[in-house]
Design a protein around this motif. Structure first.
Motif, PDB file in Angstrom:
ATOM      1  N   MET A   6       0.874  -1.170   0.000  1.00 16.36           N
ATOM      2  CA  MET A   6       0.000   0.000   0.000  1.00 16.36           C
ATOM      3  C   MET A   6       0.911   1.219   0.000  1.00 16.36           C
ATOM      4  O   MET A   6       1.821   1.319   0.828  1.00 16.36           O
ATOM      5  CB  MET A   6      -0.909   0.030   1.228  1.00 16.36           C
ATOM      6  CG  MET A   6      -1.864   1.221   1.248  1.00 16.36           C
ATOM      7  SD  MET A   6      -3.028   1.162   2.638  1.00 16.36           S
ATOM      8  CE  MET A   6      -1.971   1.648   3.981  1.00 16.36           C
ATOM      9  N   ARG A   7       0.691   2.141  -0.929  1.00 11.50           N
ATOM     10  CA  ARG A   7       1.579   3.290  -1.085  1.00 11.50           C
ATOM     11  C   ARG A   7       0.749   4.555  -1.243  1.00 11.50           C
ATOM     12  O   ARG A   7      -0.243   4.557  -1.957  1.00 11.50           O
ATOM     13  CB  ARG A   7       2.475   3.074  -2.319  1.00 11.50           C
ATOM     14  CG  ARG A   7       3.575   4.067  -2.481  1.00 11.50           C
ATOM     15  CD  ARG A   7       4.580   3.588  -3.544  1.00 11.50           C
ATOM     16  NE  ARG A   7       4.075   3.733  -4.900  1.00 11.50           N
ATOM     17  CZ  ARG A   7       4.799   3.468  -5.994  1.00 11.50           C
ATOM     18  NH1 ARG A   7       6.026   2.976  -5.871  1.00 11.50           N
ATOM     19  NH2 ARG A   7       4.283   3.627  -7.193  1.00 11.50           N
TER      20      ARG A   7
ATOM     21  N   MET B 230       4.240   7.277   2.381  1.00 12.00           N
ATOM     22  CA  MET B 230       4.070   6.161   3.317  1.00 12.00           C
ATOM     23  C   MET B 230       3.915   4.863   2.532  1.00 12.00           C
ATOM     24  O   MET B 230       3.330   4.837   1.448  1.00 12.00           O
ATOM     25  CB  MET B 230       2.827   6.363   4.194  1.00 12.00           C
ATOM     26  CG  MET B 230       2.856   7.558   5.120  1.00 12.00           C
ATOM     27  SD  MET B 230       3.986   7.372   6.515  1.00 12.00           S
ATOM     28  CE  MET B 230       3.356   5.900   7.298  1.00 12.00           C
ATOM     29  N   TRP B 231       4.446   3.791   3.128  1.00 10.18           N
ATOM     30  CA  TRP B 231       4.292   2.441   2.577  1.00 10.18           C
ATOM     31  C   TRP B 231       3.848   1.499   3.684  1.00 10.18           C
ATOM     32  O   TRP B 231       4.356   1.567   4.803  1.00 10.18           O
ATOM     33  CB  TRP B 231       5.610   1.906   2.025  1.00 10.18           C
ATOM     34  CG  TRP B 231       6.201   2.639   0.868  1.00 10.18           C
ATOM     35  CD1 TRP B 231       6.121   2.296  -0.459  1.00 10.18           C
ATOM     36  CD2 TRP B 231       7.018   3.814   0.910  1.00 10.18           C
ATOM     37  NE1 TRP B 231       6.836   3.185  -1.223  1.00 10.18           N
ATOM     38  CE2 TRP B 231       7.394   4.123  -0.422  1.00 10.18           C
ATOM     39  CE3 TRP B 231       7.466   4.638   1.947  1.00 10.18           C
ATOM     40  CZ2 TRP B 231       8.205   5.224  -0.728  1.00 10.18           C
ATOM     41  CZ3 TRP B 231       8.256   5.738   1.649  1.00 10.18           C
ATOM     42  CH2 TRP B 231       8.615   6.020   0.322  1.00 10.18           C
TER      43      TRP B 231
ATOM     44  N   VAL C  72       6.203  -1.073   7.817  1.00 13.92           N
ATOM     45  CA  VAL C  72       5.729   0.288   7.535  1.00 13.92           C
ATOM     46  C   VAL C  72       6.956   1.160   7.310  1.00 13.92           C
ATOM     47  O   VAL C  72       7.943   1.060   8.052  1.00 13.92           O
ATOM     48  CB  VAL C  72       4.887   0.852   8.702  1.00 13.92           C
ATOM     49  CG1 VAL C  72       4.368   2.239   8.346  1.00 13.92           C
ATOM     50  CG2 VAL C  72       3.733  -0.084   9.030  1.00 13.92           C
ATOM     51  N   ALA C  73       6.906   1.996   6.289  1.00 10.64           N
ATOM     52  CA  ALA C  73       8.023   2.881   5.973  1.00 10.64           C
ATOM     53  C   ALA C  73       7.483   4.278   5.705  1.00 10.64           C
ATOM     54  O   ALA C  73       6.348   4.448   5.251  1.00 10.64           O
ATOM     55  CB  ALA C  73       8.799   2.370   4.759  1.00 10.64           C
ATOM     56  N   ALA C  74       8.297   5.289   5.999  1.00  9.78           N
ATOM     57  CA  ALA C  74       7.871   6.677   5.808  1.00  9.78           C
ATOM     58  C   ALA C  74       9.069   7.539   5.441  1.00  9.78           C
ATOM     59  O   ALA C  74      10.190   7.287   5.888  1.00  9.78           O
ATOM     60  CB  ALA C  74       7.214   7.214   7.077  1.00  9.78           C
ATOM     61  N   THR C  75       8.799   8.554   4.647  1.00  9.26           N
ATOM     62  CA  THR C  75       9.803   9.591   4.399  1.00  9.26           C
ATOM     63  C   THR C  75       9.077  10.897   4.154  1.00  9.26           C
ATOM     64  O   THR C  75       8.017  10.928   3.522  1.00  9.26           O
ATOM     65  CB  THR C  75      10.722   9.242   3.216  1.00  9.26           C
ATOM     66  OG1 THR C  75      11.825  10.124   3.183  1.00  9.26           O
ATOM     67  CG2 THR C  75       9.988   9.323   1.883  1.00  9.26           C
TER      68      THR C  75
ATOM     69  N   SER D 125       9.607  12.213   9.430  1.00 13.60           N
ATOM     70  CA  SER D 125       9.351  10.847   8.971  1.00 13.60           C
ATOM     71  C   SER D 125       9.050   9.924  10.157  1.00 13.60           C
ATOM     72  O   SER D 125       8.106   9.125  10.122  1.00 13.60           O
ATOM     73  CB  SER D 125      10.555  10.314   8.194  1.00 13.60           C
ATOM     74  OG  SER D 125      10.826  11.117   7.051  1.00 13.60           O
ATOM     75  N   TRP D 126       9.843  10.048  11.228  1.00  7.49           N
ATOM     76  CA  TRP D 126       9.617   9.211  12.400  1.00  7.49           C
ATOM     77  C   TRP D 126       8.317   9.563  13.107  1.00  7.49           C
ATOM     78  O   TRP D 126       7.627   8.687  13.643  1.00  7.49           O
ATOM     79  CB  TRP D 126      10.804   9.317  13.359  1.00  7.49           C
ATOM     80  CG  TRP D 126      11.927   8.423  12.965  1.00  7.49           C
ATOM     81  CD1 TRP D 126      13.094   8.772  12.360  1.00  7.49           C
ATOM     82  CD2 TRP D 126      11.975   7.002  13.133  1.00  7.49           C
ATOM     83  NE1 TRP D 126      13.874   7.662  12.138  1.00  7.49           N
ATOM     84  CE2 TRP D 126      13.214   6.561  12.604  1.00  7.49           C
ATOM     85  CE3 TRP D 126      11.104   6.068  13.677  1.00  7.49           C
ATOM     86  CZ2 TRP D 126      13.595   5.220  12.602  1.00  7.49           C
ATOM     87  CZ3 TRP D 126      11.482   4.723  13.672  1.00  7.49           C
ATOM     88  CH2 TRP D 126      12.716   4.313  13.145  1.00  7.49           C
ATOM     89  N   ALA D 127       7.953  10.837  13.097  1.00  2.96           N
ATOM     90  CA  ALA D 127       6.680  11.235  13.710  1.00  2.96           C
ATOM     91  C   ALA D 127       5.506  10.611  12.959  1.00  2.96           C
ATOM     92  O   ALA D 127       4.561  10.094  13.576  1.00  2.96           O
ATOM     93  CB  ALA D 127       6.560  12.756  13.724  1.00  2.96           C
TER      94      ALA D 127
END
Length: 340
Positions: free
Chosen positions: A212-213, A227-228, A243-246, A265-267
């Protein structure tokens, strides 16, 4: 639970098996995918490969002591070497044989490694869409007693986002279906520290049942958030969810500094993980219903399940829905039976 008793079978598709940065040149790693080990390695020149775990000579496991020598994968038991094409290239005494490795299709996308997997084998039926052009700055993963389809179905279950997560998320248009892509249009109203209530409208794209992107524009801070969500079936009804974010944020007097992007990104990642943590007790105890009693306003769940049939052999056993009285299925495709 074994594979035969699982409510849903394994789906075919591209599934994340790790981060690109965790497989540097010369590294050999073992990952679990659909009840089996898969061995990943990267050659000294940077080519990345995925193969079956056992040497075709006498069955040694490459993940238990196998090494990379230049462009070759070397068996830890008798030293037989295999080239990037999977063929045996030699051994310490110069002997080689005709056997070759069981190769799996692998690709790198958005900073992640994806392996094609299908219960009936075969070449990939479709390819992943192009990369978005950025790599995640923050990652998280956890394992849940669930199935990738159940994880991604939450993206069209807007009733649960209000009841369980307290989020005002609404569908703004019917989903769009294009082969292995399923795009959900939604608007979420939430609160950000220092910004108050913020309305975010963004499409969410499902890429098969393994990704999911989404990309969210943040005009309040002049930035974009990517987000992924990446569910990978480890075994019957056991899924690793990554889960990944940038974020790319531009603040007055700061610009798009790397430290600011990483903090944002971490938030965003922590906020998403909190939502997943709220889902966990439900996923651990709920039962998959092949014929749910959908109510008005849940047509996208039915559309999602019909779209998901393509990732299973035959007609996709156990993934049908029973619509409520007066329920009318609306397809975003020009042909009314495009996903039936």
């Amino acid at each position: 639970m074994d594979e035969r008793s699982a409510p849903l079978p394994y789906p075919s598709g591209w599934f994340c098996v790790g981060r690109v940065r965790d497989l540097p040149p010369g590294r050999v790693r073992t990952v679990r995918l659909m009840g089996e080990d898969v061995v990943l390695y990267r050659t000294r020149r940077g080519a990345v490969r995925a193969v079956g775990p056992h040497c075709p000579h006498l069955g040694a496991h490459f993940g238990a002591g196998g090494t990379v020598r230049g462009e070759e994968l070397v068996c830890p038991f008798h030293g037989f070497a295999f080239g990037p094409d999977g063929s045996c290239t030699g051994s310490p005494d110069g002997v080689r044989f005709r056997g070759s490795l069981d190769r799996r299709r692998l690709c790198e996308r958005d900073g992640a490694l994806f392996v094609w997997c299908a219960p009936d084998g075969g070449v990939p039926a479709w390819e992943l869409p192009p990369a978005v052009g950025v790599r995640p700055l923050a990652w998280w993963s956890g394992v849940d007693p669930t199935h990738p389809q159940e994880v991604l179905e939450n993206s069209v279950d807007f009733r649960h986002t209000r009841v369980l997560h307290g989020l005002d998320t609404r569908e703004t248009a019917p989903p769009e279906v294009a082969g292995p892509l399923f795009t959900v249009h939604q608007r979420t109203t939430t609160r950000f520290p220092g910004l108050g209530a913020v309305s975010l409208e963004q499409p969410v794209t499902l890429v098969g049942l393994g990704m999911m992107r989404l990309a969210v524009e943040l005009p309040q801070v002049g930035g974009t958030l990517w987000m992924w969500v990446l569910p990978t079936p480890l075994g019957p009804w056991r899924t690793r969810v990554r889960v990944a974010a940038t974020a790319a944020v531009s603040l007055p007097g700061v610009g798009s500094a790397r430290a600011v992007d990483r903090a944002a990104s971490w938030a965003a990642l922590r906020a998403t993980v909190r939502i997943l943590e709220q889902d966990r007790p439900v996923l651990a105890h709920k039962r998959y219903l092949a014929q749910p009693r959908l109510v008005p306003g849940e047509r996208s769940i039915g559309l999602f399940r019909r779209w998901a049939r393509q990732f299973y052999p035959g007609d996709g056993p156990g993934i049908h829905t029973e619509p409520p009285p007066g329920f009318r299925s609306v397809s975003a495709e020009p042909e009314p039976d495009a996903i039936d």
